[in-house]
Design an enzyme around this catalytic site. Structure first.
Site, PDB file in Angstrom:
ATOM      1  N   ASP A   1      64.694  16.208  38.160  1.00 47.37           N
ATOM      2  CA  ASP A   1      64.366  17.153  39.217  1.00 47.37           C
ATOM      3  C   ASP A   1      65.604  17.444  40.059  1.00 47.37           C
ATOM      4  O   ASP A   1      66.389  16.540  40.347  1.00 47.37           O
ATOM      5  CB  ASP A   1      63.278  16.559  40.121  1.00 47.37           C
TER       6      ASP A   1
ATOM      7  N   ASP B   1      53.507  18.957  35.254  1.00 47.88           N
ATOM      8  CA  ASP B   1      54.353  18.093  36.087  1.00 47.88           C
ATOM      9  C   ASP B   1      53.654  17.854  37.413  1.00 47.88           C
ATOM     10  O   ASP B   1      53.390  18.796  38.163  1.00 47.88           O
ATOM     11  CB  ASP B   1      55.697  18.806  36.293  1.00 47.88           C
TER      12      ASP B   1
ATOM     13  N   MET C   1      53.122  23.550  37.410  1.00 49.60           N
ATOM     14  CA  MET C   1      53.084  22.460  38.385  1.00 49.60           C
ATOM     15  C   MET C   1      51.628  22.080  38.657  1.00 49.60           C
ATOM     16  O   MET C   1      50.798  22.948  38.914  1.00 49.60           O
ATOM     17  CB  MET C   1      53.756  22.880  39.701  1.00 49.60           C
TER      18      MET C   1
ATOM     19  N   HIS D   1      63.197  14.089  32.231  1.00 49.22           N
ATOM     20  CA  HIS D   1      63.022  15.193  33.178  1.00 49.22           C
ATOM     21  C   HIS D   1      63.808  14.863  34.441  1.00 49.22           C
ATOM     22  O   HIS D   1      63.570  13.826  35.064  1.00 49.22           O
ATOM     23  CB  HIS D   1      61.518  15.295  33.468  1.00 49.22           C
TER      24      HIS D   1
ATOM     25  N   SER E   1      60.110  11.345  34.621  1.00 45.49           N
ATOM     26  CA  SER E   1      60.932  11.933  35.692  1.00 45.49           C
ATOM     27  C   SER E   1      61.621  10.799  36.430  1.00 45.49           C
ATOM     28  O   SER E   1      60.976   9.820  36.816  1.00 45.49           O
ATOM     29  CB  SER E   1      60.025  12.703  36.659  1.00 45.49           C
TER      30      SER E   1
ATOM     31  N   MET F   1      66.344  19.390  43.733  1.00 40.82           N
ATOM     32  CA  MET F   1      65.692  19.997  44.913  1.00 40.82           C
ATOM     33  C   MET F   1      66.753  20.297  45.970  1.00 40.82           C
ATOM     34  O   MET F   1      67.602  19.447  46.250  1.00 40.82           O
ATOM     35  CB  MET F   1      64.684  19.014  45.516  1.00 40.82           C
TER      36      MET F   1
ATOM     37  N   HIS G   1      64.614  20.398  35.914  1.00 35.93           N
ATOM     38  CA  HIS G   1      63.611  21.170  36.648  1.00 35.93           C
ATOM     39  C   HIS G   1      64.223  21.551  37.988  1.00 35.93           C
ATOM     40  O   HIS G   1      64.339  20.703  38.877  1.00 35.93           O
ATOM     41  CB  HIS G   1      62.344  20.303  36.809  1.00 35.93           C
TER      42      HIS G   1
ATOM     43  N   MET H   1      64.169  23.012  41.369  1.00 32.02           N
ATOM     44  CA  MET H   1      63.357  23.460  42.513  1.00 32.02           C
ATOM     45  C   MET H   1      64.329  23.932  43.584  1.00 32.02           C
ATOM     46  O   MET H   1      64.514  23.292  44.630  1.00 32.02           O
ATOM     47  CB  MET H   1      62.470  22.304  42.996  1.00 32.02           C
TER      48      MET H   1
END
Ligand code: DX5
Ligand code: ZN
Length: 224
Positions: free
Chosen positions: A34, A174, A136, A32, A9, A36, A65, A67
């Site tokens: 993220d 993760d 998670m 990966h 990540s 957010m 991913h 979020m």
């Protein structure tokens, strides 16, 4: 079960030197990223422009991913950009069947993610449609947290569900994945491992990736 894959990540990478940071992990199995939105989680990171930059600087398959709230609305653009897998949180998805179909239509794999306290029963009906189940193992939002040991039975239950239904999807974990925790996660049945600080805080990222993969492979062989 497929052979273990390590997906670093970039949350904990040096964002000012992203191209170099991506080059450090060229020996990984995937990447990966993220995203957010400061609503679904109390932090902000990434977004379409970062993901596009990452895609332009790596040969690795990228899993995004998300979020973020309103994943139905915002997830498809990540498939259009060329992410290999786009993962939305089931808690932020109003119509998971429609979203999964849309991601597939746009040529991406579809993932669904669960916060630690969200039960597997929320995704059992859609399990046969998805390519990746992300469990998670920390509360989402930040890197560098400790692996929640209480997630091990959930990983094992997910593996049982997947195997008994004869499905091919991968189970990704993760959060807090390190040389100390990866074996237990692999034994429980995970086969894709996100590692942020364990890779980016290591002196040699490639050595860390190789060690994590070796530990997961050995633990997987023991559990079969
Ligand atoms: C946290 C993110 C993770 C994070 C993992 O919410 O989803 O991908 O980067 O970082 P580590 O491996 O340091 O726990
Ligand atoms: Zn993540």
């Amino acid at each position: 079960m497929t052979s273990p894959a390590i997906h670093p990540s970039i949350l904990n990478a040096d964002q000012a030197h992203l191209a170099e940071e991506l080059a450090r992990i060229a020996g990984a199995d995937g990447l990966h990223v993220d995203v957010m939105d400061n609503h679904f989680v109390p932090n902000q990171f990434g977004g379409p422009s970062l993901v596009q930059t990452v895609l332009a600087h790596t040969e690795l398959p990228v899993d995004a991913h998300l979020m973020i709230e309103q994943a139905d609305r915002w997830a498809p653009q990540y498939a259009e950009m060329g992410c290999a897998i786009v993962t939305a949180h089931v808690e932020a998805t109003a119509a998971p069947f429609r979203l999964v179909n849309e991601l597939h239509r746009l040529g991406a794999g579809a993932g669904l993610a669960l916060r630690p306290a969200t039960p597997l029963s929320t995704i059992t009906s859609v399990l046969g449609q998805i390519d990746l189940l992300l469990l998670m193992t920390v509360e989402p939002g930040f890197g560098g947290q400790s692996f929640i040991e209480a997630m091990l039975p959930k990983i094992a239950e997910a593996r049982h569900l997947v195997s008994s239904a004869g499905l091919e999807l991968r189970i990704q974990v993760d959060g807090g994945v390190t040389a100390q925790t990866i074996e237990r996660a692999a034994e429980a049945g995970a086969d894709v491992f996100v590692a942020g600080s364990a890779v980016y805080r290591a002196d040699e990222a490639l050595t860390a990736i190789t060690e994590l993969r070796a530990r997961a492979t050995a633990a997987t062989a023991l559990s079969c």
